[in-house]
Write a protein that holds these residues in place. Structure first.
Motif, PDB file in Angstrom:
ATOM      1  N   SER A   1       1.025  -0.991  -0.104  1.00 50.19           N
ATOM      2  CA  SER A   1       0.109   0.077  -0.134  1.00 50.19           C
ATOM      3  C   SER A   1       0.890   1.295   0.020  1.00 50.19           C
ATOM      4  N   VAL A   2       2.100   1.164   0.571  1.00 50.28           N
ATOM      5  CA  VAL A   2       2.849   2.275   0.479  1.00 50.28           C
ATOM      6  C   VAL A   2       3.244   2.794  -0.907  1.00 50.28           C
ATOM      7  N   TYR A   3       3.550   1.827  -1.843  1.00 48.12           N
ATOM      8  CA  TYR A   3       3.853   2.207  -3.189  1.00 48.12           C
ATOM      9  C   TYR A   3       2.472   2.442  -4.022  1.00 48.12           C
ATOM     10  N   THR A   4       1.279   1.908  -3.488  1.00 45.19           N
ATOM     11  CA  THR A   4       0.176   2.544  -4.208  1.00 45.19           C
ATOM     12  C   THR A   4       0.123   3.621  -3.673  1.00 45.19           C
ATOM     13  N   LEU A   5      -0.011   4.162  -2.545  1.00 46.57           N
ATOM     14  CA  LEU A   5      -0.136   5.709  -2.167  1.00 46.57           C
ATOM     15  C   LEU A   5       0.955   6.703  -2.708  1.00 46.57           C
ATOM     16  N   GLY A   6       2.036   6.127  -3.167  1.00 44.35           N
ATOM     17  CA  GLY A   6       3.049   7.017  -3.842  1.00 44.35           C
ATOM     18  C   GLY A   6       2.530   7.138  -5.205  1.00 44.35           C
ATOM     19  N   GLY A   7       1.973   5.935  -5.820  1.00 44.48           N
ATOM     20  CA  GLY A   7       1.582   6.045  -7.155  1.00 44.48           C
ATOM     21  C   GLY A   7       0.507   7.292  -7.342  1.00 44.48           C
ATOM     22  N   ALA A   8      -0.523   6.909  -6.522  1.00 42.77           N
ATOM     23  CA  ALA A   8      -1.677   7.822  -6.573  1.00 42.77           C
ATOM     24  C   ALA A   8      -1.392   9.491  -6.151  1.00 42.77           C
ATOM     25  N   LEU A   9      -0.415   9.622  -5.275  1.00 44.15           N
ATOM     26  CA  LEU A   9       0.062  10.860  -5.243  1.00 44.15           C
ATOM     27  C   LEU A   9       0.555  11.551  -6.404  1.00 44.15           C
ATOM     28  N   THR A  10       1.495  10.724  -7.061  1.00 47.10           N
ATOM     29  CA  THR A  10       2.201  11.156  -8.277  1.00 47.10           C
ATOM     30  C   THR A  10       1.284  11.330  -9.388  1.00 47.10           C
ATOM     31  N   VAL A  11       0.038  10.636  -9.386  1.00 42.42           N
ATOM     32  CA  VAL A  11      -0.803  10.830 -10.359  1.00 42.42           C
ATOM     33  C   VAL A  11      -1.502  12.347 -10.131  1.00 42.42           C
ATOM     34  N   VAL A  12      -1.633  12.658  -8.969  1.00 41.10           N
ATOM     35  CA  VAL A  12      -2.292  14.205  -8.418  1.00 41.10           C
ATOM     36  C   VAL A  12      -1.198  15.168  -9.155  1.00 41.10           C
ATOM     37  N   ALA A  13      -0.039  14.581  -8.821  1.00 40.77           N
ATOM     38  CA  ALA A  13       1.012  15.753  -9.403  1.00 40.77           C
ATOM     39  C   ALA A  13       0.984  15.694 -10.794  1.00 40.77           C
ATOM     40  N   LEU A  14       0.646  14.742 -11.444  1.00 35.63           N
ATOM     41  CA  LEU A  14       0.711  14.934 -12.990  1.00 35.63           C
ATOM     42  C   LEU A  14      -0.428  15.858 -13.562  1.00 35.63           C
ATOM     43  N   VAL A  15      -1.665  15.621 -12.623  1.00 37.67           N
ATOM     44  CA  VAL A  15      -2.769  16.423 -13.114  1.00 37.67           C
ATOM     45  C   VAL A  15      -2.294  17.989 -12.722  1.00 37.67           C
ATOM     46  N   LEU A  16      -1.796  18.293 -11.621  1.00 38.71           N
ATOM     47  CA  LEU A  16      -1.463  19.801 -11.465  1.00 38.71           C
ATOM     48  C   LEU A  16      -0.531  20.200 -12.451  1.00 38.71           C
ATOM     49  N   VAL A  17       0.544  19.515 -12.916  1.00 40.79           N
ATOM     50  CA  VAL A  17       1.429  19.909 -13.975  1.00 40.79           C
ATOM     51  C   VAL A  17       0.752  20.051 -15.377  1.00 40.79           C
ATOM     52  N   LEU A  18      -0.233  19.120 -15.759  1.00 40.82           N
ATOM     53  CA  LEU A  18      -0.597  19.425 -16.850  1.00 40.82           C
ATOM     54  C   LEU A  18      -1.604  20.796 -16.946  1.00 40.82           C
ATOM     55  N   ILE A  19      -2.205  20.917 -15.680  1.00 43.11           N
ATOM     56  CA  ILE A  19      -3.159  22.160 -15.897  1.00 43.11           C
ATOM     57  C   ILE A  19      -2.535  23.491 -15.278  1.00 43.11           C
ATOM     58  N   LEU A  20      -1.366  23.459 -14.507  1.00 44.22           N
ATOM     59  CA  LEU A  20      -0.841  24.639 -13.986  1.00 44.22           C
ATOM     60  C   LEU A  20       0.575  24.966 -14.457  1.00 44.22           C
ATOM     61  N   LEU A  21       1.531  24.021 -14.637  1.00 42.15           N
ATOM     62  CA  LEU A  21       2.596  24.311 -14.621  1.00 42.15           C
ATOM     63  C   LEU A  21       3.227  24.697 -16.222  1.00 42.15           C
ATOM     64  N   PRO A  22       3.648  25.675 -16.312  1.00 41.54           N
ATOM     65  CA  PRO A  22       3.969  26.546 -17.573  1.00 41.54           C
ATOM     66  C   PRO A  22       5.363  25.464 -18.233  1.00 41.54           C
ATOM     67  N   GLU A  23       5.854  25.912 -19.554  1.00 40.61           N
ATOM     68  CA  GLU A  23       7.196  25.915 -19.840  1.00 40.61           C
ATOM     69  C   GLU A  23       7.954  26.709 -19.759  1.00 40.61           C
ATOM     70  N   SER A  24       9.445  26.192 -19.482  1.00 40.06           N
ATOM     71  CA  SER A  24      10.231  27.235 -19.452  1.00 40.06           C
ATOM     72  C   SER A  24      10.130  28.396 -20.412  1.00 40.06           C
ATOM     73  N   ALA A  25      10.122  29.611 -19.869  1.00 41.24           N
ATOM     74  CA  ALA A  25      10.238  30.851 -20.632  1.00 41.24           C
ATOM     75  C   ALA A  25      11.543  30.890 -21.670  1.00 41.24           C
ATOM     76  N   ALA A  26      12.803  30.530 -20.894  1.00 40.18           N
ATOM     77  CA  ALA A  26      13.983  30.759 -21.629  1.00 40.18           C
ATOM     78  C   ALA A  26      14.120  29.631 -22.626  1.00 40.18           C
ATOM     79  N   PHE A  27      13.443  28.350 -22.543  1.00 37.59           N
ATOM     80  CA  PHE A  27      13.702  27.360 -23.537  1.00 37.59           C
ATOM     81  C   PHE A  27      12.267  28.005 -24.685  1.00 37.59           C
ATOM     82  N   LEU A  28      11.542  28.723 -24.158  1.00 34.65           N
ATOM     83  CA  LEU A  28      10.746  29.009 -25.434  1.00 34.65           C
ATOM     84  C   LEU A  28      11.332  30.021 -26.356  1.00 34.65           C
TER      85      LEU A  28
END
Length: 466
Positions: free
Chosen positions: A182-209
């Motif tokens: 269950s420890v690894y399952t919880l870690g995977g679930a938290l990582t999925v939450v992080a993925l959603v946050l990144v997809l919605i809120l995290l921008p690309e690096s302006a310097a890269f653009l």
């Protein structure tokens, strides 16, 4: 306070560099910090599940040692190989791909039928974390302004300790209720939450653009400009060559020389005439500090127990290290608002070496061990935060992920070597006191490297302006 020229600059990077940080920029720092906390959770998850995993799979000490090192091995490989990729496909894109790999590794770890399978999935998980770190370290640096960059990246670095502490607490409860998987399952679930946050809120690096000019670069830059409270950019500056960067206007630029081209990209650029010395010294610093950090965090309870403390007292001392760690990361950030990153880190490494020796020399007085444990955790974690701040400041934006990725990867090599070398020294008859003194000497190697870095024309050698 930004100058009138900065306020009206057509380059968004300059405006971010000199304008006060807004809520969206702090949100970016928060997301990157959460992702770094997942690293802390993952490292401690294997340590906390070691006993039930050993019992279920009937592991020898060597087999358990491999499982404990597998994640670090994956992180090292991920950091070394994915940094250059991030500089080509984008830091946000790399972070997204790495999160997917990380989540897959965690979920698959929970399905492992034997130690070999778990070892493979731990390596996969580590690869994902390595990719996450090379993206988020650079993004958190580039979206902070010059005056607050040290603090912002130190907050990001503090996420590791927070994730380790909260994750470890959760792991103990989860194992008691649902078993080690269950420890690894919880870690995977938290990582999925992080993925959603990144997809919605995290921008690309302006310097890269600005440097790579992907499709719709101007539109993407202007979307970022609106979110950080800046006026839109009317046009992108002309490139000086094929895919050349325009570092003259870029924030957090690593060097004083601002012309960048194809020679400033890829692994080979780390060792060209402009960056060779900086690269070697940053790598030596990362290796030595990571060696000391992972030694202190992995061996302290056992060695204190061998030095006369009870098992419970040794565990409490380990907790003191974690408590001091969060304080140290934030303290480093506040200090860099007045002094340069390199000089602050230089003194932190000296303090760490002295504190490590004092710590193991105080085992006859329990309260002194606890107090010095906080100091050691504060200083050695401050060194880690300092390296995360310094590395993006040591390279131009066109190769920043490459530079950070390889530095982190070299540091992970030190992290892997530390527990192995310590075990060998103890088997060879070294006392705990002698081992701690030896580790203090290793940390002082970073002090020497940072002293030799003092003359380099990099942002890390310049104190913030106003």
């Amino acid at each position: 306070m930004a100058s009138v020229q900065d306020q009206h600059s057509g380059d968004l990077r300059q405006r971010i560099e000199h304008s006060p940080m807004g809520a969206y920029q702090w949100l970016i720092i928060g997301i990157c910090t959460f992702l770094n906390a997942l690293d802390g959770y993952d490292v401690l998850a294997m340590a906390f599940t070691a006993t039930p995993v050993t019992e279920e799979f009937g592991l020898s000490g060597a087999e358990l040692g491999f499982l404990l090192s597998a994640g670090l091995l994956g992180m090292a490989v991920g950091s070394l190989t994915l940094g250059p990729v991030a500089d080509r496909i984008g830091r946000r894109n790399m972070t997204i791909l790495a999160i997917v790999v990380n989540a897959a590794g965690l979920f698959l770890s929970a399905t492992s039928a034997n130690a070999a399978e778990l070892g493979v999935w731990r390596i996969v998980t580590g690869l994902g974390i390595g990719g996450i770190l090379v993206g988020t370290n650079v993004i958190s640096s580039e979206y902070a302004n010059r005056a607050r960059r040290g603090l912002a990246v130190s907050i990001y670095a503090a996420g590791y300790g927070v994730g380790a502490s909260l994750g470890g607490t959760a792991a103990v409860w989860m194992m008691g209720e649902y078993g080690w998987r269950s420890v690894y399952t919880l870690g995977g679930a938290l990582t999925v939450v992080a993925l959603v946050l990144v997809l919605i809120l995290l921008p690309e690096s302006a310097a890269f653009l600005y440097n790579r000019r992907p499709a719709d670069a101007l539109q993407k830059i202007n979307r970022i400009a609106r979110k950080v409270g800046q006026a839109p950019v009317s046009a992108l500056p002309a490139l000086s060559g094929p895919h050349a960067g325009t570092r003259a206007a870029g924030p957090a630029s690593g060097t004083g020389s601002e012309a960048a081209g194809e020679g400033d990209r890829g692994i080979g650029a780390l060792f060209n005439r402009n960056h060779r010395k900086v690269t070697v010294l940053v790598w030596v610093s990362f290796f030595a500090v990571m060696f000391g950090f992972y030694f202190v965090n992995s061996w302290t309870p056992r060695l204190l127990n061998e030095s006369g403390l009870t098992q419970n007292q040794s565990v409490v001392a380990g907790i003191m290290l974690t408590l001091g760690g969060t304080i140290g990361s934030l303290l480093f950030g506040f200090l860099t608002s007045r002094w340069s990153t390199r000089s602050t880190l230089f003194w932190f490494t000296i303090g760490s070496a002295v504190a490590i020796v004092a710590f193991i020399s105080s085992t006859a007085v329990v309260w002194a061990v606890f107090a010095l444990g906080i100091v050691v955790g504060m200083l050695i974690n401050g060194c880690i935060a300092g390296l995360y701040v310094l590395t993006p400041q040591a390279y131009p934006s066109s190769m920043r992920s490459t530079g950070a990725g390889w530095a982190i990867g070299i540091g992970r090599a030190g992290a892997i070597l530390a527990p192995l070398a310590t075990g060998g020294l103890l088997d060879g008859g070294w006392t705990p006191q002698a081992v701690y003194i030896g580790v203090a000497v290793v940390v002082l190697i970073a002090t020497v490297a940072l002293w030799m870095l003092r003359g380099a024309d990099i942002e890390a050698n310049r104190a913030p302006r106003g």
